[in-house]
Design a protein around this motif. Structure first.
Motif, PDB file in Angstrom:
ATOM      1  N   ARG A   1      74.945  55.785  61.808  1.00  0.00           N
ATOM      2  CA  ARG A   1      74.117  54.621  62.203  1.00  0.00           C
ATOM      3  C   ARG A   1      74.502  54.149  63.609  1.00  0.00           C
ATOM      4  O   ARG A   1      73.635  53.869  64.440  1.00  0.00           O
ATOM      5  CB  ARG A   1      74.326  53.465  61.217  1.00  0.00           C
ATOM      6  N   ASN A   2      75.800  54.068  63.872  1.00  0.00           N
ATOM      7  CA  ASN A   2      76.259  53.660  65.208  1.00  0.00           C
ATOM      8  C   ASN A   2      75.748  54.627  66.268  1.00  0.00           C
ATOM      9  O   ASN A   2      75.346  54.229  67.360  1.00  0.00           O
ATOM     10  CB  ASN A   2      77.792  53.638  65.269  1.00  0.00           C
ATOM     11  N   ALA A   3      75.781  55.942  65.934  1.00  0.00           N
ATOM     12  CA  ALA A   3      75.327  56.954  66.890  1.00  0.00           C
ATOM     13  C   ALA A   3      73.843  56.767  67.184  1.00  0.00           C
ATOM     14  O   ALA A   3      73.411  56.834  68.340  1.00  0.00           O
ATOM     15  CB  ALA A   3      75.590  58.354  66.337  1.00  0.00           C
ATOM     16  N   ILE A   4      73.062  56.488  66.141  1.00  0.00           N
ATOM     17  CA  ILE A   4      71.620  56.266  66.347  1.00  0.00           C
ATOM     18  C   ILE A   4      71.424  55.046  67.257  1.00  0.00           C
ATOM     19  O   ILE A   4      70.652  55.076  68.211  1.00  0.00           O
ATOM     20  CB  ILE A   4      70.903  56.055  64.992  1.00  0.00           C
ATOM     21  N   ASP A   5      72.177  53.979  66.968  1.00  0.00           N
ATOM     22  CA  ASP A   5      72.073  52.770  67.810  1.00  0.00           C
ATOM     23  C   ASP A   5      72.416  53.090  69.260  1.00  0.00           C
ATOM     24  O   ASP A   5      71.755  52.639  70.192  1.00  0.00           O
ATOM     25  CB  ASP A   5      73.057  51.692  67.322  1.00  0.00           C
ATOM     26  N   ALA A   6      73.477  53.880  69.444  1.00  0.00           N
ATOM     27  CA  ALA A   6      73.951  54.187  70.806  1.00  0.00           C
ATOM     28  C   ALA A   6      72.929  55.018  71.571  1.00  0.00           C
ATOM     29  O   ALA A   6      72.877  54.973  72.797  1.00  0.00           O
ATOM     30  CB  ALA A   6      75.278  54.913  70.747  1.00  0.00           C
ATOM     31  N   MET A   7      72.096  55.784  70.842  1.00  0.00           N
ATOM     32  CA  MET A   7      71.113  56.626  71.540  1.00  0.00           C
ATOM     33  C   MET A   7      69.778  55.922  71.726  1.00  0.00           C
ATOM     34  O   MET A   7      68.938  56.360  72.512  1.00  0.00           O
ATOM     35  CB  MET A   7      70.916  57.940  70.773  1.00  0.00           C
TER      36      MET A   7
END
Ligand code: ADP
Length: 547
Positions: free
Chosen positions: A443-449
């Motif tokens: 989820r954090n990775a999706i937010d970061a992208m």
């Protein structure tokens, strides 16, 4: 022989004319006229003054030149030039050509006059342009013969030519000043102007544009590839898209992007422009590019301050939460004490009241349970759930989570690459909690992208087994992590998101630690972040869930 002399003399006069008409500045014109006049005689001394203190200089346009400077050229160099009053009256006012050979001793060249004595001969001519006296040519000699009639007529012609050249000098000077004014303005405003030919893809740009883009001045016009080589690679796709759209619709163009200089300096710039048809008939984008680096830094500082504020508010509300926890637990505790005291009192009665004592004791148990429930509820809130260790096939657990996140990944435009090592044996752990960790990291990775535009969003998830145990690696191509915040990411309540809680990573790290593993972050190349966690292969005994 006589013919040869005349030809060479004509040549000299021709050259002098050329030299005078080539000049583009007041100073150059004054010097050229003086040189020509002196070269042509043995006078040896003289001066040219343009814009004498009277109303001599006409303007090229309403605003330039702003002042009416004086330009003096003299030979030998004189600090001051002062025409005797009678000469001034005759030459400047009545516009006469004056030749004075009656033994006059006062020179108009103030300093040089001191070194010389004796009578002199003076020749003085007005420079007349468009019916205005714009200057004076003054020559002096000790020899009467210096200024013969032939000489006077040649010098008058040179003076007339200088007066004609005065017009173009005026225009040049005005142009130079306008240009200087514009260049200075652009420099102060840190903005440059450009014209981009949409057919040839070549640009013409002002000097400030060259400075903003760190392009050498001799690259003119600027090819699109040179311009593009200075745009931050991450910003190129979005810029090209914006340009293509503006060119397609001929609508006004406005776009912000980063520029990277050869020494690595990065600027934020804002470009605006509109289309029109250039002199060649091609459609051109004409506009202005301004340096907005300072504005961006101020915006960032404001965002940082807001984040800090949000964090402070959250901490304050945690204080409130603690207050309500105390209240929640205090109530049953007070109840317990009161019921226990009542129980004692029933027991101390004579005769004893066993039924009442029993009822009080039951109330103690009931309120004790209530307090226990409150604590359990809070633990669930903070820790999620209790850890239950069992054999876990980590690849299966991950695949299950990825299935769950499939739609989120699609919606966020993220390409998923997985490389799961099939040889991983089962490990001992809490399947649900480990899935919670993976879910959080993805989820954090999706937010970061999400905020990265114009570039591919790729999430790479891999597992492998090695000496240290099992490693799970989750890499993204998102905004990455600033070195300054790397140490704080795992702190509880640290977040850079507007709606973030800042608890995810700190809980993940705790869960992995309870499993005897480690969780850390590194930079991904060329951009983004890589989170890795390890889990030992063999747990020694079972681990208490109440860490
Ligand atoms: P939250 O997601 O609520 O902000 P986390 O503890 O999960 O809390 O994350 C803390 C901060 O760490 C985030 O706000 C973000 O700034 C940063 N972060 C986490 N994961 C990534 C990532 N993959 N790329 C860049 N930054 C990240």
């Amino acid at each position: 022989m006589r013919l040869e002399v005349e030809t060479s003399e004509l040549e000299r006069i021709g050259k002098a004319f050329q030299a005078i008409s080539k000049e583009t500045s007041y100073e150059g014109l004054a010097k050229a006229l003086l040189k020509a006049a002196l070269d042509y005689s043995d006078a040896g001394r003289g001066a040219v003054l343009l814009s004498e203190s009277g109303e001599l200089l006409t303007r090229a346009d309403a605003s330039f030149p702003r002042e009416r400077p004086k330009f003096l050229a003299s030979q030998p160099p004189a600090s001051e030039f002062r025409l005797p009053v009678d000469l001034s009256e005759r030459v400047l006012t009545r516009r006469e050509i004056v030749l004075r050979d009656d033994g006059w001793e006062g020179s108009a060249l103030i300093d040089s006059a001191r070194c010389r004595r004796g009578p002199i001969v003076q020749l003085c001519l007005p420079l007349i342009h468009r019916d205005q006296t714009v200057g004076v040519l003054y020559l002096e000699s000790e020899r009467k013969e210096t200024f013969g009639p032939r000489y006077v007529s040649v010098v008058s012609m040179l003076a007339s030519q200088a007066a004609v050249s005065f017009e173009s000098v005026q225009l040049f000077e005005a142009l130079r000043e306008t240009n200087l004014w514009m260049v200075k303005g652009q420099q102060i405003g840190r903005m440059g102007s450009y014209r981009w030919n949409t057919r040839t893809l070549l640009s013409r740009a002002s000097r400030e544009c060259y400075r903003l883009f760190d392009i050498d001045f001799d690259v003119n016009p600027v090819p699109f590839e040179v311009f593009k080589s200075r745009v931050h690679p991450d910003d190129i796709p979005a810029l090209e898209e914006a340009l293509a759209e503006a060119v397609g619709t001929k609508s006004p163009f406005s776009h912000e992007y980063r520029v990277v200089h050869r020494d690595g300096t990065t600027l934020h710039v804002a470009a605006v422009g509109q289309f029109d048809v250039g002199p060649t008939g091609d459609v051109e984008l004409e506009g202005i590019i301004s340096d907005i680096t300072d504005r961006k830094a101020a915006e960032q500082a404001l965002t940082d301050a807001r984040t800090e504020l949000a964090r402070a508010i959250r901490l304050a509300s945690l204080g409130e939460l603690a207050g309500s926890i105390i209240h929640e637990i205090n109530q049953p505790l007070t109840g317990i004490i009161m019921s226990a005291e009542a129980c004692l009192r029933w027991l101390e009665r004579s005769p004893i009241e066993p039924a009442e004592a029993r009822r009080s004791a039951l109330r103690v148990i009931e309120q004790g349970r209530r307090a226990g429930d409150v604590v359990a509820g809070l633990r669930t809130l903070v820790r999620g759930a209790q850890l239950r260790f069992a054999d876990v096939q980590i690849n299966d657990a991950i695949e299950e989570i990825l299935l769950l996140l499939k739609r989120d990944l699609e919606r966020a435009g993220v390409t998923l690459n997985t490389a799961l090592d099939k040889s991983i044996p089962t490990i001992e752990g809490d399947r649900v909690q480990l899935q919670q960790v993976v879910l959080n990291l993805v989820r954090n990775a999706i937010d970061a992208m999400a905020s990265v535009t114009g570039k591919r969003r790729v999430l790479s998830l891999s597992t492998k087994v090695g000496g240290a145990g099992v490693a799970v690696v989750i890499a993204d191509t998102g905004i990455g992590i600033a070195p300054a915040s790397r140490d704080r990411l795992f702190d509880a309540l640290y977040t850079t998101k507007r709606d973030g809680l800042g608890l995810g990573l700190s809980i993940c790290r705790k869960i992995i630690a309870v499993h005897g593993g480690r969780l850390w972050v590194e930079e991904n190349t060329p951009n983004g972040a890589t989170f890795t966690f390890t889990l030992p292969l063999h747990q020694s005994g079972s681990i208490s869930a109440n860490h």
